[in-house]
Scaffold this motif. Structure first.
Motif, PDB file in Angstrom:
ATOM      1  N   TYR A   1       0.846  -1.190   0.000  1.00 37.61           N
ATOM      2  CA  TYR A   1       0.000   0.000   0.000  1.00 37.61           C
ATOM      3  C   TYR A   1       0.882   1.241   0.000  1.00 37.61           C
ATOM      4  CZ  TYR A   1      -4.765  -1.734   0.953  1.00 37.61           C
ATOM      5  OH  TYR A   1      -6.027  -2.284   0.852  1.00 37.61           O
ATOM      6  N   ILE A   2       0.307   2.358  -0.442  1.00 39.77           N
ATOM      7  CA  ILE A   2       0.915   3.650  -0.134  1.00 39.77           C
ATOM      8  C   ILE A   2       0.023   4.324   0.906  1.00 39.77           C
ATOM      9  CG2 ILE A   2       1.959   3.931  -2.406  1.00 39.77           C
ATOM     10  CD1 ILE A   2      -0.225   6.110  -2.932  1.00 39.77           C
ATOM     11  N   ILE A   3       0.641   5.091   1.768  1.00 38.67           N
ATOM     12  CA  ILE A   3      -0.101   5.853   2.763  1.00 38.67           C
ATOM     13  C   ILE A   3       0.379   7.289   2.696  1.00 38.67           C
ATOM     14  CG2 ILE A   3       1.527   5.236   4.627  1.00 38.67           C
ATOM     15  CD1 ILE A   3      -0.964   5.314   6.513  1.00 38.67           C
ATOM     16  N   GLN A   4      -0.546   8.207   2.671  1.00 35.94           N
ATOM     17  CA  GLN A   4      -0.195   9.608   2.561  1.00 35.94           C
ATOM     18  C   GLN A   4      -1.115  10.452   3.427  1.00 35.94           C
ATOM     19  OE1 GLN A   4      -1.934   9.298  -1.797  1.00 35.94           O
ATOM     20  NE2 GLN A   4      -1.305  11.406  -1.433  1.00 35.94           N
ATOM     21  N   ARG A   5      -0.598  11.599   3.804  1.00 27.95           N
ATOM     22  CA  ARG A   5      -1.381  12.525   4.623  1.00 27.95           C
ATOM     23  C   ARG A   5      -2.626  12.935   3.855  1.00 27.95           C
ATOM     24  NH1 ARG A   5       0.432  15.995   8.728  1.00 27.95           N
ATOM     25  NH2 ARG A   5      -1.388  16.941   9.739  1.00 27.95           N
ATOM     26  N   TYR A   6      -3.780  12.775   4.489  1.00 28.50           N
ATOM     27  CA  TYR A   6      -5.045  13.085   3.831  1.00 28.50           C
ATOM     28  C   TYR A   6      -5.200  14.595   3.696  1.00 28.50           C
ATOM     29  CZ  TYR A   6     -10.035  12.809   2.705  1.00 28.50           C
ATOM     30  OH  TYR A   6     -11.255  12.903   2.085  1.00 28.50           O
ATOM     31  N   ILE A   7      -5.599  15.044   2.518  1.00 26.97           N
ATOM     32  CA  ILE A   7      -5.802  16.475   2.274  1.00 26.97           C
ATOM     33  C   ILE A   7      -7.143  16.859   2.883  1.00 26.97           C
ATOM     34  CG2 ILE A   7      -5.999  18.259   0.506  1.00 26.97           C
ATOM     35  CD1 ILE A   7      -4.332  16.383  -1.302  1.00 26.97           C
ATOM     36  N   ASP A   8      -7.067  17.561   4.010  1.00 22.23           N
ATOM     37  CA  ASP A   8      -8.281  17.827   4.784  1.00 22.23           C
ATOM     38  C   ASP A   8      -8.944  19.147   4.439  1.00 22.23           C
ATOM     39  OD1 ASP A   8      -6.417  19.531   5.814  1.00 22.23           O
ATOM     40  OD2 ASP A   8      -6.470  18.749   7.870  1.00 22.23           O
ATOM     41  N   ASN A   9      -8.394  19.861   3.445  1.00 27.89           N
ATOM     42  CA  ASN A   9      -9.010  21.135   3.045  1.00 27.89           C
ATOM     43  C   ASN A   9      -9.295  21.187   1.551  1.00 27.89           C
ATOM     44  OD1 ASN A   9      -6.294  21.227   2.296  1.00 27.89           O
ATOM     45  ND2 ASN A   9      -6.166  23.449   2.527  1.00 27.89           N
ATOM     46  N   PRO A  10      -9.983  20.183   0.999  1.00 26.26           N
ATOM     47  CA  PRO A  10     -10.261  20.207  -0.446  1.00 26.26           C
ATOM     48  C   PRO A  10     -11.208  21.348  -0.799  1.00 26.26           C
ATOM     49  CG  PRO A  10     -11.578  18.515   0.599  1.00 26.26           C
ATOM     50  CD  PRO A  10     -10.666  19.047   1.662  1.00 26.26           C
ATOM     51  N   TYR A  11     -11.066  21.847  -2.007  1.00 23.56           N
ATOM     52  CA  TYR A  11     -12.021  22.849  -2.488  1.00 23.56           C
ATOM     53  C   TYR A  11     -13.365  22.152  -2.692  1.00 23.56           C
ATOM     54  CZ  TYR A  11     -13.955  26.795  -5.088  1.00 23.56           C
ATOM     55  OH  TYR A  11     -14.730  27.855  -5.483  1.00 23.56           O
ATOM     56  N   LEU A  12     -14.428  22.752  -2.186  1.00 25.35           N
ATOM     57  CA  LEU A  12     -15.755  22.147  -2.243  1.00 25.35           C
ATOM     58  C   LEU A  12     -16.674  22.957  -3.141  1.00 25.35           C
ATOM     59  CD1 LEU A  12     -16.280  21.407   1.575  1.00 25.35           C
ATOM     60  CD2 LEU A  12     -15.263  19.906  -0.151  1.00 25.35           C
ATOM     61  N   ILE A  13     -17.563  22.274  -3.814  1.00 28.64           N
ATOM     62  CA  ILE A  13     -18.644  22.912  -4.574  1.00 28.64           C
ATOM     63  C   ILE A  13     -19.949  22.300  -4.099  1.00 28.64           C
ATOM     64  CG2 ILE A  13     -19.693  23.246  -6.842  1.00 28.64           C
ATOM     65  CD1 ILE A  13     -16.952  23.272  -8.064  1.00 28.64           C
ATOM     66  N   GLY A  14     -20.826  23.139  -3.587  1.00 25.69           N
ATOM     67  CA  GLY A  14     -22.071  22.631  -3.023  1.00 25.69           C
ATOM     68  C   GLY A  14     -21.836  21.776  -1.798  1.00 25.69           C
ATOM     69  N   GLY A  15     -20.712  22.019  -1.107  1.00 23.79           N
ATOM     70  CA  GLY A  15     -20.388  21.252   0.085  1.00 23.79           C
ATOM     71  C   GLY A  15     -19.821  19.880  -0.191  1.00 23.79           C
ATOM     72  N   LYS A  16     -19.534  19.554  -1.453  1.00 20.28           N
ATOM     73  CA  LYS A  16     -19.087  18.208  -1.805  1.00 20.28           C
ATOM     74  C   LYS A  16     -17.672  18.224  -2.381  1.00 20.28           C
ATOM     75  CE  LYS A  16     -23.810  16.644  -2.616  1.00 20.28           C
ATOM     76  NZ  LYS A  16     -24.795  16.117  -3.581  1.00 20.28           N
ATOM     77  N   LYS A  17     -16.964  17.172  -2.091  1.00 22.29           N
ATOM     78  CA  LYS A  17     -15.603  16.999  -2.576  1.00 22.29           C
ATOM     79  C   LYS A  17     -15.621  16.514  -4.025  1.00 22.29           C
ATOM     80  CE  LYS A  17     -11.485  14.164  -1.616  1.00 22.29           C
ATOM     81  NZ  LYS A  17     -10.916  13.110  -0.748  1.00 22.29           N
ATOM     82  N   PHE A  18     -14.592  16.876  -4.768  1.00 21.40           N
ATOM     83  CA  PHE A  18     -14.476  16.404  -6.154  1.00 21.40           C
ATOM     84  C   PHE A  18     -13.011  16.327  -6.540  1.00 21.40           C
ATOM     85  CE2 PHE A  18     -14.375  20.983  -6.468  1.00 21.40           C
ATOM     86  CZ  PHE A  18     -13.463  21.252  -7.474  1.00 21.40           C
ATOM     87  N   ASP A  19     -12.715  15.556  -7.557  1.00 19.37           N
ATOM     88  CA  ASP A  19     -11.406  15.595  -8.195  1.00 19.37           C
ATOM     89  C   ASP A  19     -11.605  15.755  -9.693  1.00 19.37           C
ATOM     90  OD1 ASP A  19     -12.126  13.112  -9.145  1.00 19.37           O
ATOM     91  OD2 ASP A  19     -10.545  11.998  -8.135  1.00 19.37           O
ATOM     92  N   ILE A  20     -10.507  15.925 -10.430  1.00 20.71           N
ATOM     93  CA  ILE A  20     -10.562  16.226 -11.863  1.00 20.71           C
ATOM     94  C   ILE A  20      -9.839  15.140 -12.635  1.00 20.71           C
ATOM     95  CG2 ILE A  20     -10.032  17.928 -13.646  1.00 20.71           C
ATOM     96  CD1 ILE A  20      -9.859  20.037 -11.451  1.00 20.71           C
TER      97      ILE A  20
END
Length: 496
Positions: free
Chosen positions: A225-244
């Motif tokens: 596995y890889i383990i990484q620090r979770y990004i706890d401040n994602p940019y939100l739209i409508g209160g929801k997380k997204f990626d591109i």
């Protein structure tokens, strides 16, 4: 022998001017009287067709699309696109022009197959150096040490388990209670992902029999596995997380030649984002993979959970201004190119190979892009109508760049799909002159790197064209035989 006085001798060798002219005139008349009078006719006029052949620019050997044979293991949008181009499907093991192979075939067969010069295949031999998560971490870290230290702090917060377990423990103790995300290096579609905030949860993972695999000596090994620090401040739209999801096409690693498609899409979660520790196991909140979100009770089958990158760019521009968005998109493009540069020297280059990668990018609230992973087999199965149209266009544009029909020439850069000023030909990188395929813009694909960055018309301050793409067109309604292209994901179980 003739003898003379000095005066007479002088008169023999030093004639006066008039005498000299008379002698010259007499000799000239004698010479002309001996020459035949030749009339040279004008050259005959060439036939019009032959004359135009000499003066017009020729495009050597355009190939009839009906003569191009393709082989594929996918029967989704890819199959529709290739048939729409007029290409013919074949099941022959060797008599094909383009083979869209799965990664397992590449690993098992590629080294044992002889390819003719014209044949193309959709993966590089060791593509996993970029697309396997642990190897990507290793290669990017190596590049950072030698090229660019500005991202060192962020990348040092990624570890490969179990071998980096001691290093991870030291880092975790500096910020007890922080949230980390674990991902298996060899799985797709969000399978095996989970979040932790306690060291004890790592120990439980190591003992979980579902996360072990048998080695050659019949002893169980913990899955890497890889383990990484979770990004706890994602940019939100409508209160929801997204990626591109961004599509990048690599034609060569030597020289590195990269096209990036202007159109991509955002993948949204179905539940509002929260960092509450009681919800860290809820993947409907923290994971944006479509395969996970499709099982959510809030999932809307008709609308899906995606948004065009074009719409995201317009939304961010209206809310934060063009300058912020231009900087963001340019940084995303730079992140993609640097990732490819990290494997350039170790990737086995092959003139028969090309690869369409799916880059997954997360944006935080400070508009910093984060690379989540790179997919060697981005899913080409559509969930909705516009998803089908987007992927159809990306695939079609990709094969326009590859140009099996030999249609590309220097004048093909102007394309109706560009809704911006596309005078890029005049600003082509000097290195591009020796590569026939290196048109600056082909369909929605921009050439962004060819043995160096490509300068577009915005030469003073370069800005990316990501998201600068018109709306998806509506095509005629498809028949029932195409319905599986919208809903079935079983045929893309190894796609990401």
């Amino acid at each position: 022998m003739l003898k003379s006085r000095d005066s007479s001798s002088s008169s023999l060798y030093s004639l006066d001017k008039n005498t000299d002219e008379k002698i010259e005139s007499l000799l000239k008349k004698q010479f002309e009287s001996k020459q035949p009078h030749i009339i040279v006719p004008p050259p005959p006029e060439l036939p019009e067709s032959f004359n135009s052949f000499l003066t017009s620019e020729s495009n050597p050997g355009c190939k009839d699309p009906k003569s191009i044979r393709f082989k594929t293991f996918l029967h989704n949008t890819l199959l529709d696109t290739l048939k729409k181009r007029g290409w013919k499907e074949t099941d022959d093991e060797s008599e094909w022009d383009v083979y869209w192979a799965d990664i397992h075939w590449i690993h098992e067969n590629f080294d044992h197959v002889y390819l003719n010069d014209h044949q193309k295949i959709n993966h590089f031999r060791n593509h996993y150096e970029l697309t396997r998560k642990d190897l990507l971490v290793k290669n990017v870290k190596r590049m950072i040490k030698t090229v660019d230290k500005e991202y060192g702090k962020a990348e040092n917060l990624i570890f490969v388990l179990p071998q980096d377990y001691a290093l991870f423990q030291e880092e975790f103790k500096k910020n007890p209670g922080s949230i980390w995300i674990m991902k298996p290096v060899g799985r797709a579609q969000g399978k095996g992902i989970f979040l932790i905030n306690k060291i004890s949860q790592i120990n439980q993972w190591k003992k979980d029999p579902r996360l072990t695999r048998s080695s050659s000596d019949s002893q169980d090994q913990v899955e890497t596995y890889i383990i990484q620090r979770y990004i706890d401040n994602p940019y939100l739209i409508g209160g929801k997380k997204f990626d591109i999801r961004i599509y990048a096409l690599v034609l060569s690693y030597s020289p590195l030649t990269v096209y990036i498609h202007r159109n991509g899409f955002c993948r949204f979660s179905n539940s509002n984002f929260t960092m509450d520790t009681k919800d860290i196991s809820n993947l409907y909140i923290h994971a944006t993979n479509v395969a996970i979100q499709k099982t959510s009770p809030n999932y809307n089958v008709g609308k899906g959970c995606k948004w065009l990158l074009y719409n995201l760019r317009n939304y961010l521009s209206s809310k934060h201004g063009e300058e912020v968005v231009d900087t963001l998109m340019t940084n995303i493009e730079t992140l993609i190119v640097r990732s490819l540069m990290s494997v350039q020297k170790i990737m086995i280059n092959d003139k028969h190979c090309f690869e369409l990668y799916g880059f997954d990018i997360l944006i935080d609230q400070e508009f910093k892009p984060w690379l989540l992973e790179v997919n060697a087999s981005p899913s080409l199965t559509a969930e909705t109508h516009w998803d089908y149209e987007l992927k159809f266009d990306v695939i079609n544009d990709m094969f326009d760049v590859i140009d099996m029909e030999k249609n590309n020439n220097n004048s093909k850069n102007n394309n109706s799909k560009s809704n911006n000023n596309n005078n890029n030909n005049n600003n082509n990188n000097n290195n591009n002159n020796n590569n026939n395929n290196n048109n600056i813009l082909v369909g929605g694909f921009d050439l962004v790197y060819h043995d160096g960055p490509i300068q577009h018309e915005r030469s003073s301050t370069y800005k990316s064209y990501l998201g600068c793409y018109k709306s998806i067109p509506k095509r005629e309604k498809r028949t029932k035989k195409h319905n599986h292209h919208f809903t079935n994901i079983s045929d893309s179980s190894i796609q990401k």
